[in-house]
Write an enzyme that holds these catalytic residues in place. Structure first.
Site, mmCIF file in Angstrom:
data_model
loop_
_atom_site.group_PDB
_atom_site.id
_atom_site.type_symbol
_atom_site.label_atom_id
_atom_site.label_comp_id
_atom_site.label_asym_id
_atom_site.label_seq_id
_atom_site.Cartn_x
_atom_site.Cartn_y
_atom_site.Cartn_z
ATOM 1 N N GLY A 91 6.355 -95.831 16.319
ATOM 2 C CA GLY A 91 7.037 -95.971 15.029
ATOM 3 C C GLY A 91 8.527 -96.206 15.194
ATOM 4 N N GLY A 144 8.610 -90.108 23.802
ATOM 5 C CA GLY A 144 8.630 -88.642 23.739
ATOM 6 C C GLY A 144 7.410 -88.111 23.015
ATOM 7 N N GLN A 181 14.515 -75.278 16.810
ATOM 8 C CA GLN A 181 13.523 -75.320 15.737
ATOM 9 C C GLN A 181 12.382 -74.371 16.064
ATOM 10 O OE1 GLN A 181 13.167 -76.783 12.687
ATOM 11 N NE2 GLN A 181 11.176 -75.769 12.590
ATOM 12 N N TYR A 207 10.232 -78.734 23.194
ATOM 13 C CA TYR A 207 10.818 -80.003 22.716
ATOM 14 C C TYR A 207 12.349 -79.904 22.616
ATOM 15 C CZ TYR A 207 11.275 -84.086 19.571
ATOM 16 O OH TYR A 207 11.614 -85.281 18.990
ATOM 17 N N GLY A 264 17.185 -87.139 12.980
ATOM 18 C CA GLY A 264 16.526 -86.051 12.271
ATOM 19 C C GLY A 264 15.078 -86.402 12.025
ATOM 20 N N TYR A 265 14.525 -85.875 10.960
ATOM 21 C CA TYR A 265 13.108 -86.096 10.635
ATOM 22 C C TYR A 265 12.937 -87.489 10.030
ATOM 23 C CZ TYR A 265 12.107 -81.249 11.728
ATOM 24 O OH TYR A 265 11.946 -80.058 12.396
#
Ligand code: CAA
Length: 247
Positions: free
Chosen positions: A14, A91, A148, A154, A185-186
């Site tokens: 993606g 990753g 996180q 990760y 970020g996300y």
């Protein structure tokens, strides 16, 4: 802008395909590494052609494996040429609380996300330095910056990438080669869409811009860092996270 050869690890994914598209649109020949094809290479090349990018090549490579990276670099050299731009993008995540995390998850994430940066960059950095021009961009994460819950593996791998960036940047600065980290970020990619819906929604709530990032937004930044214009930026971390983490 002179035409360069750019290699993006995990370039069919993606985020990777958005990065290859932007680099291709900037006039570079783009190479994507992948671990599984299943028609993805053809789809990727079709997607690039739709955007006017004709010069592309895909090569199999397990970035966590040194010998596979050596073989990949040999193939790239003989089939395409010398690589000027490397984007370490491949990753994986294997999220769980530390209490539940098996050793295999730690090893897999560190090998794929961090050992890979050595394995891949090592193939091309000397050549860039000898030719006096190069760009290395390491794709880390907001979670390497802030930590996180569920991501000790990760976050460690992503924080480690920036240590690599700052060190190699110092070693290659006089050789015309820049090394930078981008910490997204996300994003609306399968990695984030694979999270539990409720956890994802909670995270979006915490993002000041109240949305996920688009892979193309990261691609544009990477294309800029890979350009001639960005020659004075090296050893930097650039956050691109909708305000989720500010420093
Ligand atoms: N902060 C504090 N406590 C939390 C928490 C959080 N964020 N999330 C869960 N907990 C608590 C729960 O309330 C629960 O507490 P109790 O035991 O007191 O009820 C406890 O922790 C649950 O712990 P478990 O080990 O049982 O956790 P779980 O199996 O339910 O879920 C997890 C763990 C799968 C890691 C889940 O927390 C999760 O998905 N977290 C998000 C991870 C994440 O953001 N991943 C990003 C993926 S995308 C990406 O990485 C790309 C990028 O670069 C941004």
């Amino acid at each position: 802008m002179s035409k360069k050869i750019a290699l993006v690890t995990g370039g069919l994914g993606g985020l990777g395909s958005a990065i290859t598209a932007q680099l291709g649109r900037a006039g570079h020949t783009v190479i994507a590494t992948y671990t599984s094809d299943n028609g993805r290479v053809e789809k990727w090349q079709g997607h690039l052609r739709e955007q006017g990018v004709e010069s592309s090549y895909a090569v199999h490579c397990d970035v966590s494996d040194w010998a596979s990276c050596q073989a990949m670099a040999e193939e790239v050299r003989s089939e395409v040429g010398e690589v000027d731009i490397v984007v370490n993008n491949a990753g994986i995540t294997k999220d769980s609380s530390f209490k539940k995390m098996p050793k295999e998850s730690w090893d897999a994430v560190l090998r794929t996300n961090l050992d890979s940066v050595f394995n891949v960059t090592k193939q091309f950095a000397d050549g860039m330095a000898e030719r006096g021009w190069g760009r290395i961009v390491n794709i880390a994460s907001v979670n390497g910056r802030k930590g996180q819950f569920g991501q000790t593996n990760y976050a460690s791998s992503k924080a480690g990438m920036h240590g690599f960036t700052m060190s190699l940047a110092q070693e290659l600065a006089r050789k015309g080669v820049t090394v930078n980290t981008v910490s997204p970020g996300y994003l609306a990619t399968s990695m984030v869409m694979g999270m539990k819906e409720e956890v994802r929604q909670q995270i979006i709530e915490q993002i000041p811009v109240k949305r996920l990032g688009e892979p193309e937004e990261i691609g544009s930044l990477v294309a800029y860092l890979a350009s001639e214009d960005a020659g004075f930026i090296t050893g930097a971390n650039i956050d691109i996270n909708g305000g989720l983490h500010m420093e």
